[in-house]
Design a protein around this motif. Structure first.
Motif, PDB file in Angstrom:
ATOM      1  N   LEU A 128       0.826  -1.205   0.000  1.00 22.66           N
ATOM      2  CA  LEU A 128       0.000   0.000   0.000  1.00 22.66           C
ATOM      3  C   LEU A 128       0.864   1.260   0.000  1.00 22.66           C
ATOM      4  O   LEU A 128       0.553   2.244  -0.686  1.00 22.66           O
ATOM      5  CB  LEU A 128      -0.928   0.001   1.216  1.00 22.66           C
ATOM      6  CG  LEU A 128      -2.095  -0.992   1.171  1.00 22.66           C
ATOM      7  CD1 LEU A 128      -2.836  -0.999   2.501  1.00 22.66           C
ATOM      8  CD2 LEU A 128      -3.056  -0.633   0.047  1.00 22.66           C
TER       9      LEU A 128
ATOM     10  N   ASP B   7       2.239   1.681  -3.472  1.00 23.36           N
ATOM     11  CA  ASP B   7       1.182   2.159  -4.373  1.00 23.36           C
ATOM     12  C   ASP B   7       0.908   3.639  -4.147  1.00 23.36           C
ATOM     13  O   ASP B   7       0.693   4.402  -5.095  1.00 23.36           O
ATOM     14  CB  ASP B   7      -0.104   1.360  -4.160  1.00 23.36           C
ATOM     15  CG  ASP B   7      -0.009  -0.042  -4.734  1.00 23.36           C
ATOM     16  OD1 ASP B   7      -0.856  -0.878  -4.365  1.00 23.36           O
ATOM     17  OD2 ASP B   7       0.907  -0.289  -5.546  1.00 23.36           O
ATOM     18  N   SER B   8       0.897   4.058  -2.876  1.00 26.21           N
ATOM     19  CA  SER B   8       0.651   5.464  -2.553  1.00 26.21           C
ATOM     20  C   SER B   8       1.754   6.358  -3.097  1.00 26.21           C
ATOM     21  O   SER B   8       1.493   7.441  -3.613  1.00 26.21           O
ATOM     22  CB  SER B   8       0.530   5.650  -1.036  1.00 26.21           C
ATOM     23  OG  SER B   8      -0.549   4.897  -0.526  1.00 26.21           O
ATOM     24  N   GLU B   9       2.991   5.896  -2.994  1.00 28.02           N
ATOM     25  CA  GLU B   9       4.108   6.689  -3.520  1.00 28.02           C
ATOM     26  C   GLU B   9       4.041   6.794  -5.038  1.00 28.02           C
ATOM     27  O   GLU B   9       4.302   7.857  -5.608  1.00 28.02           O
ATOM     28  CB  GLU B   9       5.429   6.057  -3.081  1.00 28.02           C
ATOM     29  CG  GLU B   9       5.704   6.220  -1.600  1.00 28.02           C
ATOM     30  CD  GLU B   9       6.996   5.542  -1.171  1.00 28.02           C
ATOM     31  OE1 GLU B   9       7.442   5.803  -0.047  1.00 28.02           O
ATOM     32  OE2 GLU B   9       7.535   4.751  -1.972  1.00 28.02           O
TER      33      GLU B   9
END
Length: 300
Positions: free
Chosen positions: A75, A78-80
């Motif tokens: 997660l 993915d956020s980065e």
């Protein structure tokens, strides 16, 4: 302790099978790998690995925690990636305020092309002569007329906002064509009602013109004062009187002959026009690309 780094080291230890192999992959010493594991176990208050001289095994909790770490780190990654995408692909809502005439005649067509180039951007436009606080009202950028007040906003100069004195052919046939600036006193001069505090507030009674004799202030009067440039244009088109209107609003009327330019030996006053935005907003791709497009379209 950086908990995300410690979690990453723990996952590498499990997946590589040893602290030595994990140290190579993480480019750190075996001692540092051990320190991360020890700090993580102290933070959790439970053991993650059962260590012997030959091998290491996950505890029951360690197995569950490993799976959760894999999910959490995925997660985070993915956020980065999503943040990186936002920094390269303009998206989101872009809020702009602009003067009504300029906004309708110039800004709106430009935004049509802008949105085609950047379809992930949604635009909200507020057309108003009121000078609203950009930060307080949540605007990303503004187009403003006049000399900007000193503020924390970035101000980029655009081409001046120019005016033309004009009237319909019907009016001129009925009342005659003014040949000198002084002749305006004998005509029905329709005026724009500038808001309180505007430095052009007196323009409904005095038109300042620059001609062969220098700067002149011509007293004018008429049957209509209105705070809408489109309404003033319609009044001029209907033959009501002479008006001093923005070129952005009447350029097509002048070309088509619906309105006649008057007193062309005199230069009506122009207003400086600025593109303004909060400094911290410029780093957002949606604002940066809008600023670049606006300067390309209307910059000096």
């Amino acid at each position: 302790m950086d908990v995300f780094q410690a979690m990453s080291v723990f996952v590498k230890v499990v997946e590589s099978g040893s602290m030595t192999a994990a140290a190579r992959q993480c480019e750190m010493s075996t001692t540092m790998v051990g320190n991360h594991l020890k700090a993580l176990e102290q933070r959790l208050g439970v053991s993650l690995l059962q260590r012997t001289t030959r091998r290491q095994n996950l505890t029951e909790f360690g197995t569950q925690y490993y799976r959760r770490c894999v999910e959490v780190l995925a997660l985070v990654n993915d956020s980065e990636r999503m943040a990186e995408q936002v920094q390269t692909q303009p998206s989101g809502t872009l809020r702009i305020t602009a003067p009504p005439a300029f906004g309708a005649e110039r800004l709106s067509p430009m935004l049509s092309d802008f949105i085609q180039r950047f379809p992930q951007i949604k635009v909200e436009v507020v057309l108003s002569n009121q000078l609203m606080d950009l930060v307080e009202h949540g605007f990303d950028a503004a187009i403003r007329l006049g000399v900007p007040e000193s503020s924390a906003l970035i101000a980029r100069p655009l081409r001046d906002y120019t005016l033309t004195i004009c009237a319909s052919r019907d009016y001129l046939q009925r009342r005659g064509t003014p040949l000198r600036a002084e002749d305006l006193g004998d005509h029905n001069c329709l005026a724009f009602a500038y808001p309180a505090g505007d430095d052009w507030r007196a323009a409904d009674k005095l038109w300042k013109l620059t001609g062969p004799e220098g700067v002149m202030e011509i007293p004018v009067s008429g049957s209509m004062i209105v705070n809408s440039s489109p309404a003033l244009r319609q009044a001029a088109l209907s033959g009501m009187g002479i008006a001093m209107l923005p070129d952005v609003l009447v350029s097509e009327d002048l070309q088509a002959g619906r309105l006649e330019p008057l007193l062309q030996q005199y230069q009506p006053p122009s207003r400086p026009m600025w593109l303004m935005y909060p400094q911290d907003r410029y780093r957002l791709p949606k604002v940066r690309h809008f600023v670049e497009c606006a300067l390309t379209e209307w910059g000096q």
